[in-house]
Design a protein around this motif. Sequence first.
Motif, PDB file in Angstrom:
ATOM      1  N   VAL A   1       0.860  -1.182   0.000  1.00  0.00           N
ATOM      2  CA  VAL A   1       0.000   0.000   0.000  1.00  0.00           C
ATOM      3  C   VAL A   1       0.892   1.226   0.000  1.00  0.00           C
ATOM      4  O   VAL A   1       1.845   1.324   0.772  1.00  0.00           O
ATOM      5  CB  VAL A   1      -0.915   0.004   1.250  1.00  0.00           C
ATOM      6  CG1 VAL A   1      -1.788   1.239   1.263  1.00  0.00           C
ATOM      7  CG2 VAL A   1      -1.760  -1.257   1.283  1.00  0.00           C
ATOM      8  N   TRP A   2       0.570   2.161  -0.899  1.00  0.00           N
ATOM      9  CA  TRP A   2       1.359   3.385  -0.993  1.00  0.00           C
ATOM     10  C   TRP A   2       0.396   4.557  -1.024  1.00  0.00           C
ATOM     11  O   TRP A   2      -0.611   4.486  -1.725  1.00  0.00           O
ATOM     12  CB  TRP A   2       2.211   3.371  -2.258  1.00  0.00           C
ATOM     13  CG  TRP A   2       3.085   4.567  -2.328  1.00  0.00           C
ATOM     14  CD1 TRP A   2       2.880   5.690  -3.080  1.00  0.00           C
ATOM     15  CD2 TRP A   2       4.290   4.785  -1.627  1.00  0.00           C
ATOM     16  NE1 TRP A   2       3.860   6.588  -2.888  1.00  0.00           N
ATOM     17  CE2 TRP A   2       4.759   6.048  -1.983  1.00  0.00           C
ATOM     18  CE3 TRP A   2       5.012   4.049  -0.694  1.00  0.00           C
ATOM     19  CZ2 TRP A   2       5.916   6.587  -1.469  1.00  0.00           C
ATOM     20  CZ3 TRP A   2       6.163   4.588  -0.202  1.00  0.00           C
ATOM     21  CH2 TRP A   2       6.608   5.840  -0.589  1.00  0.00           C
ATOM     22  N   PRO A   3       0.611   5.607  -0.363  1.00  0.00           N
ATOM     23  CA  PRO A   3       1.706   5.839   0.573  1.00  0.00           C
ATOM     24  C   PRO A   3       1.460   5.097   1.894  1.00  0.00           C
ATOM     25  O   PRO A   3       0.321   4.808   2.253  1.00  0.00           O
ATOM     26  CB  PRO A   3       1.689   7.341   0.792  1.00  0.00           C
ATOM     27  CG  PRO A   3       0.279   7.741   0.548  1.00  0.00           C
ATOM     28  CD  PRO A   3      -0.243   6.789  -0.501  1.00  0.00           C
ATOM     29  N   VAL A   4       2.527   4.819   2.580  1.00  0.00           N
ATOM     30  CA  VAL A   4       2.438   4.115   3.852  1.00  0.00           C
ATOM     31  C   VAL A   4       1.885   5.079   4.898  1.00  0.00           C
ATOM     32  O   VAL A   4       2.354   6.212   5.013  1.00  0.00           O
ATOM     33  CB  VAL A   4       3.826   3.590   4.288  1.00  0.00           C
ATOM     34  CG1 VAL A   4       3.744   2.925   5.648  1.00  0.00           C
ATOM     35  CG2 VAL A   4       4.373   2.638   3.234  1.00  0.00           C
ATOM     36  N   LEU A   5       0.875   4.628   5.623  1.00  0.00           N
ATOM     37  CA  LEU A   5       0.285   5.465   6.662  1.00  0.00           C
ATOM     38  C   LEU A   5       1.197   5.497   7.886  1.00  0.00           C
ATOM     39  O   LEU A   5       1.796   4.490   8.255  1.00  0.00           O
ATOM     40  CB  LEU A   5      -1.075   4.911   7.078  1.00  0.00           C
ATOM     41  CG  LEU A   5      -2.143   4.868   5.990  1.00  0.00           C
ATOM     42  CD1 LEU A   5      -3.372   4.138   6.500  1.00  0.00           C
ATOM     43  CD2 LEU A   5      -2.505   6.262   5.544  1.00  0.00           C
ATOM     44  N   SER A   6       1.310   6.659   8.496  1.00  0.00           N
ATOM     45  CA  SER A   6       2.122   6.745   9.715  1.00  0.00           C
ATOM     46  C   SER A   6       1.436   6.008  10.862  1.00  0.00           C
ATOM     47  O   SER A   6       2.084   5.409  11.703  1.00  0.00           O
ATOM     48  CB  SER A   6       2.386   8.204  10.086  1.00  0.00           C
ATOM     49  OG  SER A   6       1.159   8.860  10.313  1.00  0.00           O
ATOM     50  N   VAL A   7       0.090   6.045  10.860  1.00  0.00           N
ATOM     51  CA  VAL A   7      -0.677   5.321  11.866  1.00  0.00           C
ATOM     52  C   VAL A   7      -1.847   4.656  11.143  1.00  0.00           C
ATOM     53  O   VAL A   7      -2.640   5.333  10.502  1.00  0.00           O
ATOM     54  CB  VAL A   7      -1.213   6.268  12.961  1.00  0.00           C
ATOM     55  CG1 VAL A   7      -2.089   5.511  13.943  1.00  0.00           C
ATOM     56  CG2 VAL A   7      -0.084   6.962  13.683  1.00  0.00           C
ATOM     57  N   ALA A   8      -1.924   3.348  11.231  1.00  0.00           N
ATOM     58  CA  ALA A   8      -3.051   2.618  10.644  1.00  0.00           C
ATOM     59  C   ALA A   8      -4.001   2.281  11.774  1.00  0.00           C
ATOM     60  O   ALA A   8      -3.867   1.264  12.438  1.00  0.00           O
ATOM     61  CB  ALA A   8      -2.561   1.367   9.948  1.00  0.00           C
ATOM     62  N   ASN A   9      -4.934   3.175  11.999  1.00  0.00           N
ATOM     63  CA  ASN A   9      -5.843   3.024  13.124  1.00  0.00           C
ATOM     64  C   ASN A   9      -7.248   2.752  12.594  1.00  0.00           C
ATOM     65  O   ASN A   9      -7.996   3.671  12.292  1.00  0.00           O
ATOM     66  CB  ASN A   9      -5.814   4.293  13.979  1.00  0.00           C
ATOM     67  CG  ASN A   9      -6.403   4.062  15.347  1.00  0.00           C
ATOM     68  OD1 ASN A   9      -6.696   2.930  15.709  1.00  0.00           O
ATOM     69  ND2 ASN A   9      -6.570   5.131  16.094  1.00  0.00           N
TER      70      ASN A   9
END
Length: 93
Positions: free
Chosen positions: A3-11
């Motif tokens: 997955v791009w862009p990479v999430l800083s927080v996947a909540n």
Amino acid sequence: LYVWPVLSVANGETIEFSYERELADITASTATLDMPVEWHEAVIYNLASRLTEDYPDVAPSVAQKVDRRAMMLLDDLLAEDREGSVTFVPDWS
């Protein structure tokens, strides 16, 4: 799967996707039907419609009702894949 862009927080984030695959053959009367749930009623009514031909004791009025319902359900399923158009009209008031 990247997955791009990479999430800083996947909540609580989710990814939804659709795919197509071949339906499995039914080889036993105890097997579970391999189809989407929304198809079940259409399959049942279309099978009932086919079976009324083999059973002459079924009242013609009942057979006609089953046939109409079977066709309606099948038409509804087939119509789900049709694309339509949407027209937006500005409200100038």
